[in-house]
Each structure stands twice: as C-alpha cells, then as structure tokens.
Design a protein around this motif. Structure first.
Motif, PDB file in Angstrom:
ATOM      1  N   ALA A 195      36.665 -52.041 -74.791  1.00 47.06           N
ATOM      2  CA  ALA A 195      37.106 -53.395 -75.125  1.00 47.06           C
ATOM      3  C   ALA A 195      38.142 -53.338 -76.255  1.00 47.06           C
ATOM      4  O   ALA A 195      38.241 -52.333 -76.956  1.00 47.06           O
ATOM      5  CB  ALA A 195      35.914 -54.250 -75.554  1.00 47.06           C
ATOM      6  N   PRO A 196      38.905 -54.410 -76.457  1.00 44.75           N
ATOM      7  CA  PRO A 196      39.923 -54.384 -77.515  1.00 44.75           C
ATOM      8  C   PRO A 196      39.347 -54.477 -78.919  1.00 44.75           C
ATOM      9  O   PRO A 196      40.023 -54.117 -79.876  1.00 44.75           O
ATOM     10  CB  PRO A 196      40.799 -55.600 -77.190  1.00 44.75           C
ATOM     11  CG  PRO A 196      39.913 -56.519 -76.411  1.00 44.75           C
ATOM     12  CD  PRO A 196      39.003 -55.622 -75.632  1.00 44.75           C
ATOM     13  N   TRP A 197      38.126 -55.006 -79.065  1.00 44.05           N
ATOM     14  CA  TRP A 197      37.458 -55.054 -80.365  1.00 44.05           C
ATOM     15  C   TRP A 197      35.949 -55.084 -80.128  1.00 44.05           C
ATOM     16  O   TRP A 197      35.472 -55.327 -79.017  1.00 44.05           O
ATOM     17  CB  TRP A 197      37.917 -56.250 -81.199  1.00 44.05           C
ATOM     18  CG  TRP A 197      38.021 -57.540 -80.440  1.00 44.05           C
ATOM     19  CD1 TRP A 197      37.014 -58.372 -80.072  1.00 44.05           C
ATOM     20  CD2 TRP A 197      39.234 -58.117 -79.933  1.00 44.05           C
ATOM     21  NE1 TRP A 197      37.510 -59.435 -79.376  1.00 44.05           N
ATOM     22  CE2 TRP A 197      38.862 -59.317 -79.276  1.00 44.05           C
ATOM     23  CE3 TRP A 197      40.582 -57.770 -79.977  1.00 44.05           C
ATOM     24  CZ2 TRP A 197      39.791 -60.145 -78.653  1.00 44.05           C
ATOM     25  CZ3 TRP A 197      41.513 -58.588 -79.356  1.00 44.05           C
ATOM     26  CH2 TRP A 197      41.112 -59.761 -78.719  1.00 44.05           C
ATOM     27  N   SER A 198      35.188 -54.856 -81.178  1.00 42.22           N
ATOM     28  CA  SER A 198      33.743 -54.641 -81.031  1.00 42.22           C
ATOM     29  C   SER A 198      32.982 -55.839 -80.468  1.00 42.22           C
ATOM     30  O   SER A 198      32.145 -55.666 -79.567  1.00 42.22           O
ATOM     31  CB  SER A 198      33.145 -54.219 -82.377  1.00 42.22           C
ATOM     32  OG  SER A 198      33.673 -52.977 -82.774  1.00 42.22           O
ATOM     33  N   PRO A 199      33.163 -57.076 -80.968  1.00 42.77           N
ATOM     34  CA  PRO A 199      32.419 -58.193 -80.382  1.00 42.77           C
ATOM     35  C   PRO A 199      32.677 -58.376 -78.890  1.00 42.77           C
ATOM     36  O   PRO A 199      31.775 -58.786 -78.148  1.00 42.77           O
ATOM     37  CB  PRO A 199      32.911 -59.405 -81.188  1.00 42.77           C
ATOM     38  CG  PRO A 199      33.356 -58.834 -82.494  1.00 42.77           C
ATOM     39  CD  PRO A 199      33.939 -57.500 -82.161  1.00 42.77           C
ATOM     40  N   ALA A 200      33.895 -58.056 -78.434  1.00 44.85           N
ATOM     41  CA  ALA A 200      34.187 -58.137 -77.001  1.00 44.85           C
ATOM     42  C   ALA A 200      33.365 -57.114 -76.229  1.00 44.85           C
ATOM     43  O   ALA A 200      32.885 -57.383 -75.118  1.00 44.85           O
ATOM     44  CB  ALA A 200      35.678 -57.922 -76.750  1.00 44.85           C
ATOM     45  N   LEU A 231      26.425 -50.600 -75.046  1.00 41.69           N
ATOM     46  CA  LEU A 231      27.621 -51.359 -75.417  1.00 41.69           C
ATOM     47  C   LEU A 231      27.275 -52.457 -76.420  1.00 41.69           C
ATOM     48  O   LEU A 231      27.980 -52.647 -77.420  1.00 41.69           O
ATOM     49  CB  LEU A 231      28.253 -51.977 -74.171  1.00 41.69           C
ATOM     50  CG  LEU A 231      28.901 -51.036 -73.154  1.00 41.69           C
ATOM     51  CD1 LEU A 231      29.379 -51.828 -71.943  1.00 41.69           C
ATOM     52  CD2 LEU A 231      30.061 -50.275 -73.766  1.00 41.69           C
ATOM     53  N   ALA A 232      26.198 -53.192 -76.142  1.00 39.92           N
ATOM     54  CA  ALA A 232      25.830 -54.327 -76.986  1.00 39.92           C
ATOM     55  C   ALA A 232      25.357 -53.891 -78.365  1.00 39.92           C
ATOM     56  O   ALA A 232      25.738 -54.472 -79.385  1.00 39.92           O
ATOM     57  CB  ALA A 232      24.746 -55.159 -76.297  1.00 39.92           C
ATOM     58  N   ILE A 233      24.536 -52.847 -78.416  1.00 39.69           N
ATOM     59  CA  ILE A 233      23.927 -52.438 -79.686  1.00 39.69           C
ATOM     60  C   ILE A 233      24.935 -51.725 -80.583  1.00 39.69           C
ATOM     61  O   ILE A 233      25.072 -52.045 -81.771  1.00 39.69           O
ATOM     62  CB  ILE A 233      22.703 -51.547 -79.421  1.00 39.69           C
ATOM     63  CG1 ILE A 233      21.587 -52.377 -78.772  1.00 39.69           C
ATOM     64  CG2 ILE A 233      22.207 -50.913 -80.722  1.00 39.69           C
ATOM     65  CD1 ILE A 233      20.418 -51.561 -78.272  1.00 39.69           C
ATOM     66  N   PHE A 234      25.676 -50.774 -80.025  1.00 36.18           N
ATOM     67  CA  PHE A 234      26.583 -49.992 -80.868  1.00 36.18           C
ATOM     68  C   PHE A 234      27.865 -50.744 -81.211  1.00 36.18           C
ATOM     69  O   PHE A 234      28.600 -50.336 -82.109  1.00 36.18           O
ATOM     70  CB  PHE A 234      26.895 -48.655 -80.211  1.00 36.18           C
ATOM     71  CG  PHE A 234      25.731 -47.714 -80.200  1.00 36.18           C
ATOM     72  CD1 PHE A 234      25.266 -47.163 -81.377  1.00 36.18           C
ATOM     73  CD2 PHE A 234      25.073 -47.410 -79.021  1.00 36.18           C
ATOM     74  CE1 PHE A 234      24.171 -46.305 -81.388  1.00 36.18           C
ATOM     75  CE2 PHE A 234      23.984 -46.563 -79.005  1.00 36.18           C
ATOM     76  CZ  PHE A 234      23.523 -46.005 -80.195  1.00 36.18           C
ATOM     77  N   SER A 235      28.125 -51.853 -80.513  1.00 30.92           N
ATOM     78  CA  SER A 235      29.230 -52.718 -80.940  1.00 30.92           C
ATOM     79  C   SER A 235      28.860 -53.446 -82.230  1.00 30.92           C
ATOM     80  O   SER A 235      29.738 -53.961 -82.925  1.00 30.92           O
ATOM     81  CB  SER A 235      29.563 -53.737 -79.854  1.00 30.92           C
ATOM     82  OG  SER A 235      28.537 -54.723 -79.751  1.00 30.92           O
ATOM     83  N   GLN A 236      27.553 -53.496 -82.525  1.00 32.62           N
ATOM     84  CA  GLN A 236      27.029 -54.168 -83.726  1.00 32.62           C
ATOM     85  C   GLN A 236      27.442 -55.640 -83.763  1.00 32.62           C
ATOM     86  O   GLN A 236      27.688 -56.207 -84.831  1.00 32.62           O
ATOM     87  CB  GLN A 236      27.483 -53.435 -84.988  1.00 32.62           C
ATOM     88  CG  GLN A 236      27.013 -51.995 -85.047  1.00 32.62           C
ATOM     89  CD  GLN A 236      27.554 -51.236 -86.236  1.00 32.62           C
ATOM     90  OE1 GLN A 236      27.741 -51.803 -87.302  1.00 32.62           O
ATOM     91  NE2 GLN A 236      27.809 -49.946 -86.069  1.00 32.62           N
ATOM     92  N   SER A 237      27.500 -56.238 -82.572  1.00 34.59           N
ATOM     93  CA  SER A 237      27.872 -57.647 -82.464  1.00 34.59           C
ATOM     94  C   SER A 237      26.631 -58.516 -82.642  1.00 34.59           C
ATOM     95  O   SER A 237      25.653 -58.386 -81.895  1.00 34.59           O
ATOM     96  CB  SER A 237      28.511 -57.914 -81.104  1.00 34.59           C
ATOM     97  OG  SER A 237      28.625 -59.299 -80.855  1.00 34.59           O
TER      98      SER A 237
END
Length: 431
Positions: A195-200, A231-237
């Motif tokens: 993704a282009p940034w972590s929350p995405a 994806l969800a956890i390591f994005s730290q979103s």
C-alpha cells in the motif's frame, strides 16, 4: 462442480484473478496504481459489450440487469465529474487543470462505480475472489519475514521508485517499493507492504480477513486470514483494529435479525445500556482520548486538516468546492487540506453536493444489503465491504485508494447480482 467453484471461468473472472494474484510482483515494479484503473475501465468496456451483444438477435449470453443500487453509484460518481467541472469553472482553473482533474476522476471516483457494475453485470462469482485473496494472503506470509527483519539488519527503507511514475501522475508513494518506515518521534519501524502508506495497508488487511473468512477450504482460509491479519497488525493502524473488532459481529447480528432469540438476547443488553449509559459514555470518552493519544501528532494534524477544510468550505466554496486539492500550512506539515478523511476532502474539493454524491449511494447500498443480509450470505459479505468503506471514509480518502481495494467493490456488485438470481429462483419455485 463444487471443486471448480473457485476457478475463473469467464474472461472477467480470469482478469480479476490474475490482477489479485499478481499483486506483489505488480507492487515491486510500481504497477498497482496503473493496473487498478486499467482493469476497472476494461471491465466497464466488457459490460458495454455484453449489453450491446444482448441486443443482437439470437444472442444467448444474457448479462445480468443493473441493480438499482449500482445505478445510484453510477449516478453519484457521474455527478462527481460534473461537480468537478463546475468547481474548476468557478475558480477559473483553466483547461489544463480541468483535464488533469478529469483524468484523476477516471482513476478514482469512477472506479467506485465501475467495479460494482462489473461485479453485478458480468456475474463475477465471489468464490473466485475469495480464493485469490487467500492466495494473496499466502504470498504475504511468505514475504513477511523479509519486511519484519529489514529494519533490524540494515536494509534500506526504500528499495526504489518505479519509473512508471511518469504514467501515473500521482505522488511517488504510489510507485515506491518501500520495505518499512520509521515512526516519527517513536523511532520504531512501521510497515505499509504493497500500500502507499500504513493505514491503507490496514484497510486492505481488514478486507482480506473478511473475504478470506468466506473461503470454504480450511487451508486456504487459514492462509488468507493470517495474511490479512499480518497486514492489519503490522501496519499498526488503529482504525484497522477497530474495524476487525466491530464489523464481523455487526454483520453477524444483522444476518440474524429475523430470529427470535436475537431479540431475546438484545432486550437485556438494551436495558443495561439504559441503566449504565452514563458510565459507558465516560468509558467511551476515555477510550477515544487514549485512541487519539496513541499517535498524538497524527491525531493533531488530522484534526487541524479537518478544521481548515470545513472553514474554507463554508466561507469560500459551499456548493461545488474548490475543484482541486490544496496543500495546507506549516501547522499541518503542508499536507493536502481534507486528506485523511473523505468527507472533509469532499467538502473542500467538491462542496456539499460532492458529499451528497457519495453519501446517497452509501446509504442506499447499506439499506439494500442490510435487507438482503438476513437471507443471503453473499449480501452479508457485500455488507461487510460497504461497512469497511463507510468506516474508512472517516480515516482515508476513498477515491485515492480505489485502485487498491477494488476487489471489495466487485464483491458489492456480485452480492446484488447473486441476490437477484436467488430471488428469481424463489419466485420461479413458488410459481
């Protein structure tokens, strides 16, 4: 027959399966931002061809009718284009900027209507997407160790920025092969994957988990859910964690609203809410404050961007907006005004009419899928996807990321098509 349910059988299914399965190679060469819009418009051309051929004598391959909710999406996203043109005319932005913004519309807002249209009319089977999302989850798990160890063994944050950037016209984030980023202030690594940034990345992770959960094969399901959770956890979103906790139980409850025991369970819960309401409000306020303080700088910038967007919308461009995105002042680190929030962004760029153009299709789709979810599993999945979009509309600009979450849009369209087929079968059975 069941063994081949996940295999692509039509040209549209093969295209969709290929694009999902090749997500990681496309990310590496910077092609995701280009492939998403190309796929969306290619599927739209296939829809137009299917509708045209249906009008020819002797044609046997009849496409599905366009559901009402999909027509509302088409109308809303077409309205976005007209509003854009009026906004440009109001501020005399010139033909060059108008053409550029129109191309941006074709790569963003238009896709939010085109992919559901394709899912509905081309009769794309959700099972194909479920299996491909699970394959993507497996590939994510295979790649995961490289991403996790990269910041600790001295690998660079940025591998490269693809030269394909010259074809896209967007910022370098969309074409960057980024292994990780370092969180400002904390100094800890954070991952954005493809993704282009972590929350995405968090948003895509939530979608992958919800879709993989519908895969019947336990092995593929496990791989898909594990990959999505990574994806969800390591994005730290923070928003991804909220979505994972909230959406699945909500859909589960909606799907069982017609069962008496759900109301039996709900009655004491509602009573308890009435008794302990003030205490729960205090707890919610505390949780929100802790949620915001988890990344105080990020929350501060988001709030300031929202305030600037609303103030300038009210005082400068109430109905049609400013037509283009503008960067904010130093206070918000020069980020685009209204970014990180679809509604603030719409108010600033497209005014109140732009908000209506998104809100009306969302509300219509939510209502239609809630009504169908009690009797149809595909509608339940489609409802989950709409809930993800609704939740993330308060944390992201939906049009910017449409090239990435498009499988969710196809599932929404397929949910309407499959529900219509089921309804027709029931009608014929009763007849």
């Amino acid at each position: 027959m069941a063994a081949s349910a996940h295999h692509p059988q039509t040209p549209s299914e093969r295209l969709i399966a290929l694009c999902i399965e090749w997500t990681w190679p496309l990310w590496l060469v910077g092609g995701l931002y280009i492939v998403g819009p190309v796929l969306g418009w290619t599927l739209a051309a296939m829809v137009a061809l299917a509708v045209y051929l249906d009008g020819l004598p002797g044609n046997a391959g009849k496409p599905a009718a366009i559901p009402f909710a999909i027509k509302v999406w088409m109308g809303g996203m077409a309205a976005m284009l007209v509003i854009l043109w009026v906004g440009h005319a109001n501020f005399d932005l010139g033909a060059g900027k108008t053409i550029k913004s129109t191309i941006g519309w074709a790569k963003g807002w238009a896709l939010i209507a085109l992919f559901p249209l394709a899912g509905a009319v081309l009769k794309v089977r959700p099972e194909v997407i479920y299996r491909e999302v699970c394959k993507l989850g497996l590939y994510t798990l295979i790649a995961l160790p490289v991403f996790l160890v990269a910041p600790f063994i001295g690998l660079p944050e940025l591998l490269w920025i693809s030269p394909l950037k010259v074809l896209g016209g967007a910022g370098p984030d969309y074409f960057a092969a980024q292994l990780y980023t370092i969180e400002p202030g904390a100094g800890t690594p954070r991952w954005q994957f493809f993704a282009p940034w972590s929350p995405a990345a968090g948003m895509i992770g939530v979608i992958c988990v919800l879709l993989a959960a519908r895969e019947p094969h336990i092995g593929w399901k496990s791989a898909g859910i594990a990959g999505g959770l990574a994806l969800a956890i390591f994005s730290q979103s923070r928003l991804a964690l909220v979505a994972l906790v909230v959406i699945a139980p909500f859909v589960w409850g909606i799907a069982r609203m017609d069962r008496w025991w759900i109301w039996l369970i709900a009655a004491p819960i509602v009573l308890a809410l009435g008794i302990f309401g003030p205490m729960l409000v205090d707890l919610a306020d505390t949780a929100i404050n802790e949620f915001s303080s988890a990344r105080a700088d990020s929350s501060r910038v988001r709030a300031a961007l929202g305030r600037i967007a609303v103030d300038r919308w009210q005082t400068e461009a109430y109905w049609f907006g400013h037509g283009v995105v503008e960067n904010g002042p130093h206070l918000v680190e020069y980020m685009p005004i209204g970014s990180h929030h679809s509604w603030y962004g719409l108010l600033f760029v497209k005014g109140l009419l732009g908000v209506f153009a998104l809100a009306i299709p969302l509300i219509v789709t939510l209502g239609a899928l809630i009504a169908r979810a009690m009797h149809d599993k595909d509608a339940q999945t489609g409802l989950a996807m709409v809930l993800v979009l609704s939740l993330y509309s308060f944390g992201e600009n939906l049009e910017i990321l449409a090239y990435l979450y498009w499988p969710a849009l196809v599932i929404i369209g397929a949910a309407f098509a499959n529900s219509a087929i089921a309804d027709a079968a029931k009608t014929a059975e009763h007849a």
